[in-house]
Design an enzyme around this catalytic site. Sequence first.
Site, PDB file in Angstrom:
ATOM      1  N   TYR A 193     -18.399 -29.963  47.952  1.00 36.03           N
ATOM      2  CA  TYR A 193     -19.540 -30.429  48.743  1.00 36.03           C
ATOM      3  C   TYR A 193     -19.165 -31.729  49.444  1.00 36.03           C
ATOM      4  O   TYR A 193     -18.575 -32.631  48.834  1.00 36.03           O
ATOM      5  CB  TYR A 193     -20.759 -30.679  47.844  1.00 36.03           C
ATOM      6  CG  TYR A 193     -21.331 -29.417  47.241  1.00 36.03           C
ATOM      7  CD1 TYR A 193     -22.313 -28.679  47.902  1.00 36.03           C
ATOM      8  CD2 TYR A 193     -20.873 -28.956  46.004  1.00 36.03           C
ATOM      9  CE1 TYR A 193     -22.832 -27.517  47.357  1.00 36.03           C
ATOM     10  CE2 TYR A 193     -21.385 -27.792  45.446  1.00 36.03           C
ATOM     11  CZ  TYR A 193     -22.363 -27.080  46.127  1.00 36.03           C
ATOM     12  OH  TYR A 193     -22.869 -25.921  45.588  1.00 36.03           O
ATOM     13  N   SER A 194     -19.519 -31.824  50.717  1.00 39.10           N
ATOM     14  CA  SER A 194     -19.253 -33.051  51.476  1.00 39.10           C
ATOM     15  C   SER A 194     -20.085 -34.194  50.910  1.00 39.10           C
ATOM     16  O   SER A 194     -21.275 -34.028  50.620  1.00 39.10           O
ATOM     17  CB  SER A 194     -19.600 -32.850  52.955  1.00 39.10           C
ATOM     18  OG  SER A 194     -18.776 -31.872  53.539  1.00 39.10           O
ATOM     19  N   CYS A 390     -19.239 -30.332  61.950  1.00 40.66           N
ATOM     20  CA  CYS A 390     -19.432 -29.939  60.554  1.00 40.66           C
ATOM     21  C   CYS A 390     -20.667 -29.049  60.444  1.00 40.66           C
ATOM     22  O   CYS A 390     -21.726 -29.368  60.988  1.00 40.66           O
ATOM     23  CB  CYS A 390     -19.584 -31.171  59.665  1.00 40.66           C
ATOM     24  SG  CYS A 390     -19.563 -30.783  57.893  1.00 40.66           S
ATOM     25  N   GLU A 430     -14.744 -29.367  60.256  1.00 40.71           N
ATOM     26  CA  GLU A 430     -14.892 -28.915  58.875  1.00 40.71           C
ATOM     27  C   GLU A 430     -16.098 -27.984  58.825  1.00 40.71           C
ATOM     28  O   GLU A 430     -17.253 -28.448  58.803  1.00 40.71           O
ATOM     29  CB  GLU A 430     -15.071 -30.104  57.920  1.00 40.71           C
ATOM     30  CG  GLU A 430     -14.986 -29.715  56.459  1.00 40.71           C
ATOM     31  CD  GLU A 430     -14.879 -30.933  55.563  1.00 40.71           C
ATOM     32  OE1 GLU A 430     -13.738 -31.363  55.283  1.00 40.71           O
ATOM     33  OE2 GLU A 430     -15.936 -31.464  55.166  1.00 40.71           O
ATOM     34  N   TYR A 432     -17.821 -24.088  57.274  1.00 38.95           N
ATOM     35  CA  TYR A 432     -17.779 -23.267  56.051  1.00 38.95           C
ATOM     36  C   TYR A 432     -18.662 -22.040  56.219  1.00 38.95           C
ATOM     37  O   TYR A 432     -19.473 -21.964  57.120  1.00 38.95           O
ATOM     38  CB  TYR A 432     -18.259 -24.091  54.855  1.00 38.95           C
ATOM     39  CG  TYR A 432     -19.452 -24.969  55.161  1.00 38.95           C
ATOM     40  CD1 TYR A 432     -20.754 -24.448  55.105  1.00 38.95           C
ATOM     41  CD2 TYR A 432     -19.281 -26.303  55.542  1.00 38.95           C
ATOM     42  CE1 TYR A 432     -21.855 -25.242  55.408  1.00 38.95           C
ATOM     43  CE2 TYR A 432     -20.382 -27.096  55.851  1.00 38.95           C
ATOM     44  CZ  TYR A 432     -21.652 -26.570  55.774  1.00 38.95           C
ATOM     45  OH  TYR A 432     -22.744 -27.341  56.087  1.00 38.95           O
TER      46      TYR A 432
END
Length: 432
Positions: A193-194, A390, A430, A432
């Site tokens: 997790y960021s 992101c 980044e 996901y």
Amino acid sequence: MDYESMKGLAGEVEPKLMAILAEFNKTLKKYGISDARVVEFTLSDQEMPEMAGLSCNFSCWLSPSNLTCGIKCEFEASGTTGAKPAAIAAPTAATAEKAKPVAAAAPTKSAAPAAKKAKKKSDVPINIYRPNKPFVGKCVSNEELVGPGGIGTCRHLIFDISAGDLKYVEGQSIGIIADGTDAKGKPNKIRLYSIASAHRGDYLDDKTVSLCVRQLEYPDPDTGKTVYGVCSSFLCNLKPGDDVKITGPVGKEMLLPDDPNANIIMLGTGTGIAPFRSFLWHLFKENEDVNANPFWLPKLLGWVKPSDKPKFNGKTWLIFGVATTPNVLYNNDLEDLQRRYPNNFRLTKAISREQKNPEGGRMYIQHRVAEHAEELWKLIQQDNTHTYICGLKGMEKGIDEALSAVASKDGVNWSEFQREMKKAHRWHVETY
């Protein structure tokens, strides 16, 4: 108020400062720290004696040129309290009422920017804690971020990491290992997790790390029943005091530049806001005198010290995509930053289920990029501009198409230009 009046006011505040220090000492003793001492007291040209145990520095400034005054104190204690600074610093209601001044003019200028240390990638902390030996932190708080009427649940979680050696920088991630076992009876796998907090943590005491976590839910393809993500559900259901196994930190892709004059473009969706929150809190909130030191006496006394010039001098622009207005995570804080730092921070929202794009369809982040393509292209071409993306995988395609269209007007091949930016470490993705 004239200069002499302000000087008189400063002199009157002295006993009130000492009263708050006495109250502070009482609280420190509850946590095993005692015998405070004043190492320097600068107020109306008076110096106070020294005692042992706690370093305390008071300072006062008076400026007849712009008729401002302020008082600041900094505490440095030996020992570990394990408590949040605000809980230690706050005077009792009675003390606060006695200490409150009648009026005070707030300073209008911030301190000059401090020189920033060059941050080399080799100096970035990596895997201090590994999956086979994770750090066990404690949940400090778990708060809902989605407003009434919003879709799903998304939580802001703060973990106490003071008992270990976990350090991190903005843009990194940590791993979480949910309690329990999987269907095969093995320990649950790590999930990354960021990090959503600046490197000093949400309390600015270097003792916490924060996450922004949306509970994953989806229909089972066979039964149609709702399936909930194991790790996200574990995190979203944590209660203050619960243990949480943490690994990391990891990641060097999303690091901020060291240049205090850099321009930062942030393109995010949903919980992709997490690293951008860490950026913004570091660039703006972490450097505000009134917030950076929870023991700042005018704050305790009820005074307000606006800080309208951050130590960061560049421009930041967040283009954030969500489904509905209640799903705009950290909305109040973001709008407050835009209000206080209009020359340094800009916020643009793409609310898909409420706003329409030029074709009449839903408004997504790529439509906002296309809408502001000319401005973004000019900014991106500057050597000190860094762009970060992101969020959900696939969002890059629409962004590339919008920027490719505007770059081609100048005879520039976007793919080649983007490739050069990546080599210069100015294009960060980044998803996901």
